[in-house]
Design a protein around this motif. Structure first.
Motif, PDB file in Angstrom:
ATOM      1  N   SER A 116      60.165  12.644 -37.210  1.00 38.26           N
ATOM      2  CA  SER A 116      61.309  13.926 -37.668  1.00 38.26           C
ATOM      3  C   SER A 116      62.093  13.089 -38.640  1.00 38.26           C
ATOM      4  N   SER A 156      60.722  18.859 -37.528  1.00 34.07           N
ATOM      5  CA  SER A 156      61.200  18.100 -37.149  1.00 34.07           C
ATOM      6  C   SER A 156      62.036  18.479 -35.774  1.00 34.07           C
ATOM      7  N   LYS A 160      61.033  15.949 -32.283  1.00 31.61           N
ATOM      8  CA  LYS A 160      62.273  15.512 -31.810  1.00 31.61           C
ATOM      9  C   LYS A 160      62.656  15.666 -29.575  1.00 31.61           C
TER      10      LYS A 160
END
Length: 165
Positions: A116, A156, A160
């Motif tokens: 990420s 990303s 996450k």
């Protein structure tokens, strides 16, 4: 060796209205280097992930490294369309990338966090390339960089979300 196989690639002048194509190609080179390194790192995590997140992380990393591998070709071909050479050595890739390896083998959650963070770093570089391309009258590179940034920002976010507590 035949004469046709003795041709050495070289930069060429392209007159498409893009100002400073060499500077844009440098930005593309950096993003290409990051893309290649992140493709490998993502693929390595894909091979080695274990635990309850195995299926999810194995599948998401596969989709991501396949996308990035295809993107590397687009980035290199854009460099060539600007009359510049694409990287030809792994040393060039390593020297121009901001992607780093972790010192120790990560857990599945650490893999998500690490990837990420790397996607965010590449998105930042792409934002700079978008600005440069716009300033240098290169809407093609601007569009390519915008699409690539969208990919990295989404990647990303997804990683996450997988590692959220």
């Amino acid at each position: 060796m035949s004469e046709t196989l003795s041709i050495i690639p070289e930069a060429a002048e392209i007159n498409s209205g893009v100002r400073s194509p060499a500077s844009i190609a440098e930005g593309l080179r950096d993003v290409l280097a990051d893309t290649y390194r992140l493709t490998f790192k993502t693929h390595a995590y894909h091979w080695n992930v274990e635990g309850p997140l195995f299926f999810s992380l194995h599948n998401i990393t596969e989709a991501q490294y396949e996308d990035m591998f295809a993107a590397a070709d687009e980035l290199a071909e854009r460099m060539r369309a600007l009359g510049q050479l694409a990287p030809m050595t792994m040393a060039e890739i390593m020297d121009n990338s901001i992607i780093e390896d972790l010192a120790e083998t990560p857990s599945a959650g650490e893999m998500c966090i690490d990837l990420s963070r790397d996607h965010e770093r590449v998105a930042h570089r792409l934002h700079a390339l978008i600005k440069l391309a716009g300033d240098k009258n290169d809407p093609v590179t601007e569009d390519l960089a915008t699409a690539r940034s969208a990919f990295h920002e989404k990647a990303s976010w997804m990683l996450k979300a997988l590692s959220a507590k």
